[in-house]
Design a protein around this motif. Sequence first.
Motif, PDB file in Angstrom:
ATOM      1  N   ASP A  80       0.836  -1.213   0.000  1.00 29.16           N
ATOM      2  CA  ASP A  80       0.000   0.000   0.000  1.00 29.16           C
ATOM      3  C   ASP A  80       0.866   1.257   0.000  1.00 29.16           C
ATOM      4  O   ASP A  80       0.634   2.196  -0.770  1.00 29.16           O
ATOM      5  CB  ASP A  80      -0.870   0.058   1.266  1.00 29.16           C
ATOM      6  CG  ASP A  80      -2.039  -0.900   1.205  1.00 29.16           C
ATOM      7  OD1 ASP A  80      -2.322  -1.425   0.107  1.00 29.16           O
ATOM      8  OD2 ASP A  80      -2.652  -1.132   2.262  1.00 29.16           O
ATOM      9  N   ILE A  81       1.825   1.285   0.915  1.00 34.26           N
ATOM     10  CA  ILE A  81       2.660   2.467   1.078  1.00 34.26           C
ATOM     11  C   ILE A  81       3.587   2.616  -0.132  1.00 34.26           C
ATOM     12  O   ILE A  81       3.853   3.729  -0.609  1.00 34.26           O
ATOM     13  CB  ILE A  81       3.478   2.358   2.381  1.00 34.26           C
ATOM     14  CG1 ILE A  81       2.554   2.143   3.581  1.00 34.26           C
ATOM     15  CG2 ILE A  81       4.340   3.586   2.603  1.00 34.26           C
ATOM     16  CD1 ILE A  81       1.556   3.238   3.787  1.00 34.26           C
ATOM     17  N   ILE A 103       2.707   9.363  -5.822  1.00 37.96           N
ATOM     18  CA  ILE A 103       2.969  10.766  -5.474  1.00 37.96           C
ATOM     19  C   ILE A 103       4.284  11.220  -6.105  1.00 37.96           C
ATOM     20  O   ILE A 103       4.386  12.347  -6.587  1.00 37.96           O
ATOM     21  CB  ILE A 103       2.949  10.988  -3.948  1.00 37.96           C
ATOM     22  CG1 ILE A 103       1.572  10.624  -3.383  1.00 37.96           C
ATOM     23  CG2 ILE A 103       3.268  12.449  -3.609  1.00 37.96           C
ATOM     24  CD1 ILE A 103       1.477  10.672  -1.865  1.00 37.96           C
ATOM     25  N   SER A 104       5.286  10.337  -6.147  1.00 39.00           N
ATOM     26  CA  SER A 104       6.552  10.718  -6.783  1.00 39.00           C
ATOM     27  C   SER A 104       6.336  11.059  -8.260  1.00 39.00           C
ATOM     28  O   SER A 104       6.870  12.052  -8.767  1.00 39.00           O
ATOM     29  CB  SER A 104       7.581   9.590  -6.649  1.00 39.00           C
ATOM     30  OG  SER A 104       7.941   9.445  -5.287  1.00 39.00           O
ATOM     31  N   ILE A 126       1.596   4.319  -2.930  1.00 39.11           N
ATOM     32  CA  ILE A 126       1.420   5.777  -2.854  1.00 39.11           C
ATOM     33  C   ILE A 126       2.758   6.500  -3.003  1.00 39.11           C
ATOM     34  O   ILE A 126       2.810   7.584  -3.556  1.00 39.11           O
ATOM     35  CB  ILE A 126       0.648   6.285  -1.600  1.00 39.11           C
ATOM     36  CG1 ILE A 126       1.344   5.954  -0.307  1.00 39.11           C
ATOM     37  CG2 ILE A 126      -0.785   5.823  -1.585  1.00 39.11           C
ATOM     38  CD1 ILE A 126       0.786   6.786   0.858  1.00 39.11           C
ATOM     39  N   TYR A 127       3.843   5.886  -2.534  1.00 34.22           N
ATOM     40  CA  TYR A 127       5.161   6.493  -2.770  1.00 34.22           C
ATOM     41  C   TYR A 127       5.362   6.695  -4.273  1.00 34.22           C
ATOM     42  O   TYR A 127       5.774   7.769  -4.727  1.00 34.22           O
ATOM     43  CB  TYR A 127       6.282   5.618  -2.200  1.00 34.22           C
ATOM     44  CG  TYR A 127       7.654   6.249  -2.346  1.00 34.22           C
ATOM     45  CD1 TYR A 127       8.255   6.912  -1.279  1.00 34.22           C
ATOM     46  CD2 TYR A 127       8.340   6.236  -3.560  1.00 34.22           C
ATOM     47  CE1 TYR A 127       9.496   7.524  -1.407  1.00 34.22           C
ATOM     48  CE2 TYR A 127       9.578   6.841  -3.712  1.00 34.22           C
ATOM     49  CZ  TYR A 127      10.153   7.485  -2.633  1.00 34.22           C
ATOM     50  OH  TYR A 127      11.376   8.088  -2.780  1.00 34.22           O
TER      51      TYR A 127
END
Lengths: 268, 268
Positions: A246-247, A254-255, A250-251
């Motif tokens: 999950d993390i 968003i990057s 999103i990393y």
Amino acid sequence: MSGEGIRTISIAGTGNVAFNLAPALYKAGFEIRCILGRNPENTAELASMVQARPVRTVDEIDADTELLILALPDQVIPGFSLSIKNAGMFNGIMAHTSGSQSLGAITQHHAGGGVFYPLQSFTKLTRPEFSGVPICIEGATPLISSSLVMVAKALSGDVRLIDTGQRALIHLAAVFASNFSNYMYSVADCLLAKSTVDPDILLPLIRETAMRIHGGDAANLQTGPAVRRDWSTIDMHLSMLRNNPDIREIYKTISELIVKLKDTGGAC
Amino acid sequence: MSGEGIRTISIAGTGNVAFNLAPALYKAGFEIRCILGRNPENTAELASMVQARPVRTVDEIDADTELLILALPDQVIPGFSLSIKNAGMFNGIMAHTSGSQSLGAITQHHAGGGVFYPLQSFTKLTRPEFSGVPICIEGATPLISSSLVMVAKALSGDVRLIDTGQRALIHLAAVFASNFSNYMYSVADCLLAKSTVDPDILLPLIRETAMRIHGGDAANLQTGPAVRRDWSTIDMHLSMLRNNPDIREIYKTISELIVKLKDTGGAC
């Protein structure tokens, strides 16, 4: 319906907004007549803080209170407004504190409608000073607007007339600016919680990042591997997050958006 | 190689870190010998700020400088360390300022290696005070560590011994805590820029959100529609973002993760 110069206020709700707003209004010199809530303990606690009468039903609210503030969950506002109409005795101004509900959520049932939206994130644990909190006012009539502006000015130096459409956009922007940034802090905390590093080490960084922005210049102040197109650091971070899909996702997302930010000059 | 009590420092690099670190070291009483940079104007500008000699090549660095700080992009650190080895005359401590590069990036070519990582986001425009900035130190030997700790303590009240693995994790956490939260601010700015609302209205909210967290409690302080499972507000926001598929997608993803946050008690 009273005009300018409101002095008596009742509040419906005992959540985070009510627990911040009622004491601030009391401290500013308003007479708090009733606190209406379903939970007897919370209602009694808040009422005693502001020398008000705790009540449980709409019928018990003082009919001659000049302003009734609905610090209630969004979805119950229209129904509450209807129940006030059905009770048939309240004649004052009724204003909700919601970013996303329209003025019409009240005026469909009660002509003396308004909005009193403090743009701040409140918890029961954290009591920010009201003096710097922007308060967004909307009224069904110019007289209601000016009455609500006077109440707001007793609390804050930043009071603005904001219509329903603008308020909805501000609320959406606030979700990004506050709720989503707080989520990013919680991810950072969680990553460090798995190590021996005290998460407090991040506080000066978080605070500098928040304190240095002014007037819509966040895009210009963007730092970090993505805005530098430092793919080797990004790849290393993605690999460190391999057990955390999950993390990791999103990393990555968003990057990619930060890379675009520089190309397009704006985030949306 | 010198031991404790470093007094002379040279700095390679003229980016955001160098423009913040060199003046702070100078102000703390260190003698800044050389500023090494490729861009002659930036190098001259920074050198004149700290009464140092601007130089362009490794050979020109004073061989007897006690500490050479590499405030350089991550990917050039190993090559720079090799070029120092090849030049063959520098004998002091060489420390990089990177969150993501290992100590080995230097020690593979230069025995006197160290890391001097200030955990803060610097731009040329913003010069945060160093006194509250955590400085993460690593040294190839205990003597190097203690020498670097003494330099760091001259700048900051928060100096920590942090190894390469911990530092990489801190850097990853910092990307979420600072770079990604700043991106959220830039989305908020951008949404308001399309209206007549001044983006400054969000500043008290942003600052309260950043200032109220302490010691890893961000998850407990989460507010907003997602943590309240207020699906009607979330649906309204998604519909407001219908013409903005990128932003709509991250709104959806982060909201889902915030819902999970409450279920699982942690963000990762």
